[in-house]
Scaffold this motif. Structure first.
Motif, PDB file in Angstrom:
ATOM      1  N   ARG A  20      19.067  39.544   1.004  1.00 14.64           N
ATOM      2  CA  ARG A  20      19.897  40.654   1.463  1.00 14.64           C
ATOM      3  C   ARG A  20      20.722  41.112   0.268  1.00 14.64           C
ATOM      4  N   PHE A  21      20.353  42.246  -0.290  1.00 14.62           N
ATOM      5  CA  PHE A  21      20.987  42.792  -1.491  1.00 14.62           C
ATOM      6  C   PHE A  21      21.984  43.858  -1.064  1.00 14.62           C
ATOM      7  N   ILE A  22      23.272  43.597  -1.321  1.00 17.73           N
ATOM      8  CA  ILE A  22      24.338  44.501  -0.893  1.00 17.73           C
ATOM      9  C   ILE A  22      24.958  45.114  -2.141  1.00 17.73           C
ATOM     10  N   THR A  23      24.719  46.396  -2.348  1.00 18.66           N
ATOM     11  CA  THR A  23      25.192  47.052  -3.567  1.00 18.66           C
ATOM     12  C   THR A  23      26.177  48.162  -3.219  1.00 18.66           C
ATOM     13  N   ARG A  24      27.246  48.268  -4.018  1.00 19.98           N
ATOM     14  CA  ARG A  24      28.319  49.214  -3.758  1.00 19.98           C
ATOM     15  C   ARG A  24      28.595  50.079  -4.990  1.00 19.98           C
ATOM     16  N   ASP A  25      29.164  51.253  -4.756  1.00 15.62           N
ATOM     17  CA  ASP A  25      29.486  52.208  -5.817  1.00 15.62           C
ATOM     18  C   ASP A  25      30.933  52.021  -6.274  1.00 15.62           C
ATOM     19  N   ASP A  26      31.125  51.653  -7.560  1.00 11.92           N
ATOM     20  CA  ASP A  26      32.485  51.475  -8.078  1.00 11.92           C
ATOM     21  C   ASP A  26      32.945  52.664  -8.922  1.00 11.92           C
ATOM     22  N   ASN A  27      32.098  53.685  -9.083  1.00  9.65           N
ATOM     23  CA  ASN A  27      32.470  54.885  -9.831  1.00  9.65           C
ATOM     24  C   ASN A  27      32.952  54.544 -11.245  1.00  9.65           C
ATOM     25  N   SER A  28      32.447  53.448 -11.801  1.00 12.45           N
ATOM     26  CA  SER A  28      32.807  52.991 -13.149  1.00 12.45           C
ATOM     27  C   SER A  28      34.302  52.678 -13.285  1.00 12.45           C
ATOM     28  N   ASP A  29      34.948  52.325 -12.194  1.00 16.18           N
ATOM     29  CA  ASP A  29      36.377  52.019 -12.210  1.00 16.18           C
ATOM     30  C   ASP A  29      36.586  50.512 -12.053  1.00 16.18           C
ATOM     31  N   PRO A  30      37.207  49.838 -13.039  1.00 16.93           N
ATOM     32  CA  PRO A  30      37.377  48.381 -12.974  1.00 16.93           C
ATOM     33  C   PRO A  30      38.172  47.924 -11.749  1.00 16.93           C
ATOM     34  N   GLY A  31      39.212  48.681 -11.370  1.00 20.18           N
ATOM     35  CA  GLY A  31      39.990  48.310 -10.190  1.00 20.18           C
ATOM     36  C   GLY A  31      39.147  48.368  -8.930  1.00 20.18           C
ATOM     37  N   THR A  32      38.333  49.405  -8.820  1.00 23.41           N
ATOM     38  CA  THR A  32      37.433  49.518  -7.671  1.00 23.41           C
ATOM     39  C   THR A  32      36.396  48.408  -7.687  1.00 23.41           C
ATOM     40  N   ALA A  33      35.894  48.066  -8.887  1.00 21.16           N
ATOM     41  CA  ALA A  33      34.912  46.981  -9.005  1.00 21.16           C
ATOM     42  C   ALA A  33      35.493  45.675  -8.482  1.00 21.16           C
ATOM     43  N   LEU A  34      36.758  45.380  -8.810  1.00 18.23           N
ATOM     44  CA  LEU A  34      37.391  44.142  -8.333  1.00 18.23           C
ATOM     45  C   LEU A  34      37.575  44.179  -6.815  1.00 18.23           C
ATOM     46  N   GLU A  35      38.042  45.316  -6.295  1.00 22.05           N
ATOM     47  CA  GLU A  35      38.237  45.434  -4.846  1.00 22.05           C
ATOM     48  C   GLU A  35      36.921  45.258  -4.089  1.00 22.05           C
ATOM     49  N   LEU A  36      35.869  45.912  -4.570  1.00 22.92           N
ATOM     50  CA  LEU A  36      34.568  45.813  -3.908  1.00 22.92           C
ATOM     51  C   LEU A  36      34.000  44.400  -4.011  1.00 22.92           C
ATOM     52  N   THR A  37      34.184  43.772  -5.168  1.00 24.10           N
ATOM     53  CA  THR A  37      33.682  42.408  -5.352  1.00 24.10           C
ATOM     54  C   THR A  37      34.377  41.450  -4.394  1.00 24.10           C
ATOM     55  N   ARG A  38      35.689  41.599  -4.247  1.00 24.72           N
ATOM     56  CA  ARG A  38      36.417  40.758  -3.293  1.00 24.72           C
ATOM     57  C   ARG A  38      35.865  40.922  -1.875  1.00 24.72           C
ATOM     58  N   LYS A  39      35.588  42.154  -1.483  1.00 22.72           N
ATOM     59  CA  LYS A  39      35.055  42.404  -0.141  1.00 22.72           C
ATOM     60  C   LYS A  39      33.662  41.812   0.010  1.00 22.72           C
ATOM     61  N   LEU A  40      32.859  41.935  -1.051  1.00 24.60           N
ATOM     62  CA  LEU A  40      31.508  41.369  -0.985  1.00 24.60           C
ATOM     63  C   LEU A  40      31.553  39.856  -0.799  1.00 24.60           C
ATOM     64  N   VAL A  41      32.515  39.214  -1.451  1.00 23.85           N
ATOM     65  CA  VAL A  41      32.643  37.761  -1.342  1.00 23.85           C
ATOM     66  C   VAL A  41      33.302  37.356  -0.026  1.00 23.85           C
ATOM     67  N   GLU A  42      34.431  37.986   0.301  1.00 21.24           N
ATOM     68  CA  GLU A  42      35.264  37.511   1.403  1.00 21.24           C
ATOM     69  C   GLU A  42      34.886  38.101   2.758  1.00 21.24           C
ATOM     70  N   THR A  43      34.267  39.276   2.776  1.00 21.53           N
ATOM     71  CA  THR A  43      33.871  39.907   4.034  1.00 21.53           C
ATOM     72  C   THR A  43      32.373  39.821   4.270  1.00 21.53           C
ATOM     73  N   ASP A  44      31.603  40.176   3.235  1.00 22.90           N
ATOM     74  CA  ASP A  44      30.139  40.167   3.390  1.00 22.90           C
ATOM     75  C   ASP A  44      29.539  38.788   3.155  1.00 22.90           C
ATOM     76  N   GLY A  45      30.312  37.887   2.582  1.00 26.36           N
ATOM     77  CA  GLY A  45      29.839  36.510   2.404  1.00 26.36           C
ATOM     78  C   GLY A  45      28.678  36.367   1.443  1.00 26.36           C
ATOM     79  N   VAL A  46      28.678  37.170   0.360  1.00 22.62           N
ATOM     80  CA  VAL A  46      27.571  37.048  -0.586  1.00 22.62           C
ATOM     81  C   VAL A  46      27.604  35.677  -1.253  1.00 22.62           C
ATOM     82  N   HIS A  47      26.427  35.213  -1.586  1.00 21.72           N
ATOM     83  CA  HIS A  47      26.301  33.905  -2.199  1.00 21.72           C
ATOM     84  C   HIS A  47      26.501  33.957  -3.702  1.00 21.72           C
ATOM     85  N   LEU A  48      26.222  35.134  -4.280  1.00 20.12           N
ATOM     86  CA  LEU A  48      26.399  35.329  -5.713  1.00 20.12           C
ATOM     87  C   LEU A  48      26.532  36.810  -5.986  1.00 20.12           C
ATOM     88  N   MET A  49      27.131  37.126  -7.133  1.00 20.74           N
ATOM     89  CA  MET A  49      27.136  38.491  -7.657  1.00 20.74           C
ATOM     90  C   MET A  49      26.071  38.559  -8.744  1.00 20.74           C
TER      91      MET A  49
END
Length: 408
Positions: free
Chosen positions: A77-106
């Motif tokens: 299950r590959f969950i990919t998100r758009d960060d618009n090349s913004d580091p702050g957005t990348a961190l926010e999205l990564t946190r959600k992928l880990v803590e909400t979507d439960g990804v096993h790895l980035m």
């Protein structure tokens, strides 16, 4: 002696870190034993959206893997998100992928700023940050960040390749450089400066440009008037095509060197005009899908079949898509090596245990290898020259000889 000491220290720390991981007793197994969840952030919008093709190809690759039964009995299950090349957005999205979507790895997230922004968080959470889509050596430091691993050759090493080429073929010629004003362009140019050494005195002018720069014609005019013999461009394909075309329109034909990311026939050479691009020099590690030299290559035939079946929305000649396919293939190899143990510590252990793996879309004799103190899987490139139709390889495979201590 100091370098050896640093390398030994890195090895000890990396071993200790992986040893600590093993004490988790597989408590980080995914909730479902039927799937492996993989997180990813990409610039699907914004100034670097041309590289969103990497994530699209990775998604299609995992669709293919799932259609063939998955990996070791599990679907991806590959969950990919758009960060618009913004580091702050990348961190926010990564946190959600880990803590909400439960990804096993980035996996394969794009760009230096975004990956640096998420690195500490992922290492503190002990989440693998694998095969990041950037050649910045700071993201391949196992002693400090044992959960973060690069994939492609380092930008600094690539820059040194161009410097060595200039030293070997044009030791007394004058040089000008146009480089992208961000970490990507800066590291490439730093490698050139390090490689040139005393020959930096031959760099007459260097100009930094922004992605939204509206004065490229002025920059090219300044560089031409400097009277240099060699023009080095360090940036993205869309800008490279404009620069090559502008130089030709000014009747300026220097020895033209472009970085690997811009060495694409479909994305840079053809838009600039094939006749204008003839003679361009670069260094590469992957095959160019728009190069007719590979039309009968079995791996490239598999690529076109894959694109036709699983990824019809994207141009089959997109080099960024090839990058995504090749990186996803590398991750699939790691996951296959995991057997039935998909704990995060075992995924990281297998990623650090690649032995002379041959990526199917890599140039001949390019291999992937990793170890506890080598977190840069691909450290080889080939010099290539565009003849107006195809990339011609010349010289031997170049080993970039990266060590962790050298990046500091």
């Amino acid at each position: 002696m100091r370098v050896i000491g640093r390398m030994l220290f890195a090895s000890v720390i990396a071993v200790a870190s992986l040893g600590a991981m093993s004490q988790q007793q597989h408590s980080d197994q995914p909730a479902s034993d039927q799937e492996i969840r993989i997180g990813n952030v990409m610039p699907y919008s914004g100034s670097l959206s041309e590289f969103g093709a990497i994530g699209q190809a990775e998604a299609a690759y995992f669709d293919m893997v799932n259609a063939r039964g998955g990996i070791n009995g599990r679907k991806i299950r590959f969950i990919t998100r758009d960060d618009n090349s913004d580091p702050g957005t990348a961190l926010e999205l990564t946190r959600k992928l880990v803590e909400t979507d439960g990804v096993h790895l980035m996996f394969g997230s794009f760009g230096t700023p975004g990956n640096l922004a998420t690195r500490r968080y992922l290492n503190e959470m002990k989440i693998p940050q694998l095969f990041v889509a950037t050649g910045d050596e700071e993201l391949s430091q196992p002693s400090a960040f044992p959960w973060t691993m690069g994939w492609q050759p380092s930008f600094r090493s690539e820059g040194r390749i161009y410097a060595n080429y200039i030293q070997a073929y044009y030791p007394r010629k004058k040089i000008v450089v146009l480089w992208q004003n961000d970490q990507f362009g800066r590291m490439l140019y730093k490698g050139i400066q390090e490689g040139l050494g005393d020959l930096n005195r031959h760099v007459l002018v260097d100009i930094a440009f922004d992605l939204a720069d509206e004065h490229l014609d002025g920059h090219i005019s300044i560089l031409k008037r400097a009277g240099a013999d060699i023009f080095v461009f360090l940036g993205v394909p869309s800008t490279a095509s404009k620069v090559i075309k502008l130089a030709a329109s000014m009747n300026w034909r220097p020895v033209f060197i472009v970085n690997d990311a811009s060495a694409s026939i479909a994305n840079a050479m053809a838009p600039a005009g094939l006749e204008n691009s003839a003679g361009v020099i670069s260094a590469a590690f992957l095959k160019d899908p728009s190069d007719p030299a590979w039309k009968n290559d079995p791996a490239m035939k598999d690529w076109f079949a894959f694109m036709d079946k699983y990824h019809q929305v994207e141009s089959t000649n997109n080099s960024a898509a090839v990058f995504g396919y090749a990186a996803a293939e590398a991750l699939a190899q790691v996951l296959k090596q995991c057997g039935d143990d998909f704990s995060r510590e075992n995924i990281m252990r297998q990623a650090a245990s690649l032995r002379d793996v041959n990526p199917s879309l890599a140039l001949p004799n390019i291999r992937m290898s990793t170890s506890l103190n080598n977190y840069l899987p691909i450290r080889q490139m080939r010099l290539v020259q565009f003849d107006g139709r195809s990339w011609q390889q010349f010289g031997d495979v170049i080993e970039t000889a990266f060590t962790e201590g050298a990046a500091r």
